[in-house]
Design a protein around this motif. Structure first.
Motif, PDB file in Angstrom:
ATOM      1  N   TYR A   1      22.421 -47.261 -47.873  1.00  0.00           N
ATOM      2  CA  TYR A   1      22.476 -45.903 -48.438  1.00  0.00           C
ATOM      3  C   TYR A   1      23.403 -45.813 -49.654  1.00  0.00           C
ATOM      4  O   TYR A   1      23.159 -45.008 -50.548  1.00  0.00           O
ATOM      5  CB  TYR A   1      22.846 -44.866 -47.368  1.00  0.00           C
ATOM      6  CG  TYR A   1      21.681 -44.558 -46.450  1.00  0.00           C
ATOM      7  CD1 TYR A   1      20.546 -43.923 -46.949  1.00  0.00           C
ATOM      8  CD2 TYR A   1      21.686 -44.924 -45.112  1.00  0.00           C
ATOM      9  CE1 TYR A   1      19.447 -43.655 -46.132  1.00  0.00           C
ATOM     10  CE2 TYR A   1      20.602 -44.658 -44.287  1.00  0.00           C
ATOM     11  CZ  TYR A   1      19.486 -44.025 -44.803  1.00  0.00           C
ATOM     12  OH  TYR A   1      18.411 -43.761 -44.005  1.00  0.00           O
TER      13      TYR A   1
ATOM     14  N   LYS B   1      21.620 -44.474 -52.978  1.00  0.00           N
ATOM     15  CA  LYS B   1      22.098 -43.222 -53.594  1.00  0.00           C
ATOM     16  C   LYS B   1      22.488 -43.461 -55.049  1.00  0.00           C
ATOM     17  O   LYS B   1      22.265 -42.602 -55.904  1.00  0.00           O
ATOM     18  CB  LYS B   1      23.276 -42.648 -52.795  1.00  0.00           C
ATOM     19  CG  LYS B   1      22.808 -41.965 -51.522  1.00  0.00           C
ATOM     20  CD  LYS B   1      23.961 -41.414 -50.723  1.00  0.00           C
ATOM     21  CE  LYS B   1      23.466 -40.885 -49.388  1.00  0.00           C
ATOM     22  NZ  LYS B   1      24.539 -40.494 -48.502  1.00  0.00           N
TER      23      LYS B   1
ATOM     24  N   GLU C   1      18.889 -38.166 -46.612  1.00  0.00           N
ATOM     25  CA  GLU C   1      19.923 -38.822 -47.433  1.00  0.00           C
ATOM     26  C   GLU C   1      19.516 -38.948 -48.897  1.00  0.00           C
ATOM     27  O   GLU C   1      20.356 -38.883 -49.785  1.00  0.00           O
ATOM     28  CB  GLU C   1      20.203 -40.234 -46.886  1.00  0.00           C
ATOM     29  CG  GLU C   1      20.823 -40.262 -45.504  1.00  0.00           C
ATOM     30  CD  GLU C   1      22.328 -39.975 -45.523  1.00  0.00           C
ATOM     31  OE1 GLU C   1      22.945 -40.014 -46.602  1.00  0.00           O
ATOM     32  OE2 GLU C   1      22.881 -39.696 -44.444  1.00  0.00           O
TER      33      GLU C   1
END
Ligand code: G3P
Length: 225
Positions: A40, A44, A78
């Motif tokens: 993640y 991101k 997310e």
């Protein structure tokens, strides 16, 4: 043909986004592993580079449909709801695709080696189907012909699913599918850079510079001659 970057190396993605007409990023668990970073964190950062509206394709890891679905929910929470959820086109994958598509989730059916896998994924609601050109070639079959057949099957059956050709090792494979009008290709950074690498082009541009400098002086251009 949409060009998408098949990589999770943020420096390579930044460079390609600056110089090339690209429209998104795809990853898979092996590509994420190569980055050596937490999934993640790197995803991101990639989302930040390419922007909220660009295509970002991220793959589920679970083998059971129920778990693929909960993974997809976490990934969308997310990384944004417009994230394409890559689902391997297995029997369980088809079940997950049907459920995810019913909820309006954008799906990229992946790990496609045969036209019938792609057809089933399209019928199950995938927006993209990703056949693996070079890996099919490595099995002694014809990756390019397989991708063309999948494209024809979609068109001849009125399916809106687009082909997202993947697993390229050279420019010729990309060019062949571009000429055929395949919807999209996801291309590793080094193969993408190879599309424009050509010593003849470099030599031609250097000769133009040399001739112009012979006329107007060293370092002169049309801006300051
Ligand atoms: O994401 C799947 C595809 O890009 C695999 O490529 O180079 O590992 O065969 P490759």
């Amino acid at each position: 043909m949409k060009f998408i970057i098949d990589d999770a190396n943020v420096e390579a993605i930044k460079a390609l986004y600056e110089y090339f007409p690209v429209e998104g990023v795809t990853t898979n668990p092996s590509i994420l592993a190569k980055s050596g970073r937490q999934p993640y964190d790197v995803l991101k950062e990639i989302r930040g580079i390419i922007g909220q509206d660009a295509d970002l394709h991220v793959q589920v890891v679970s083998k059971k449909a129920e778990n693929m679905i909960t993974e997809a929910a976490k990934m969308r929470a997310e990384l944004g709801e417009n994230t394409f959820i890559k689902v391997p086109t297995t029997r369980e994958g088809l079940k997950a695709m049907k459920a995810l598509a019913a909820d309006g989730v954008k799906i990229t059916a992946t790990a496609i080696y045969t036209p019938m896998q792609a057809f089933l994924a399209a019928k199950a609601g995938a927006a993209y189907a990703a056949p693996y050109v070079n890996r099919i070639d490595n099995l002694g079959a014809d990756g390019i012909a397989t991708v063309k057949k999948i494209h024809d099957i979609f068109k001849n059956n009125g399916l809106k699913t687009e082909v997202l050709a993947a697993s390229f090792k050279n420019s010729q494979q990309v060019q062949e599918l571009c000429a055929y009008g395949i919807g999209a290709a996801t291309i590793a950074s080094d193969v993408m850079e190879g599309l424009i690498k050509n010593d003849s082009v470099v030599a031609a541009v250097e000769a133009f510079t040399k001739d112009f400098e012979g006329l107007c002086g060293e370092g002169k251009t049309m801006e300051n001659c």
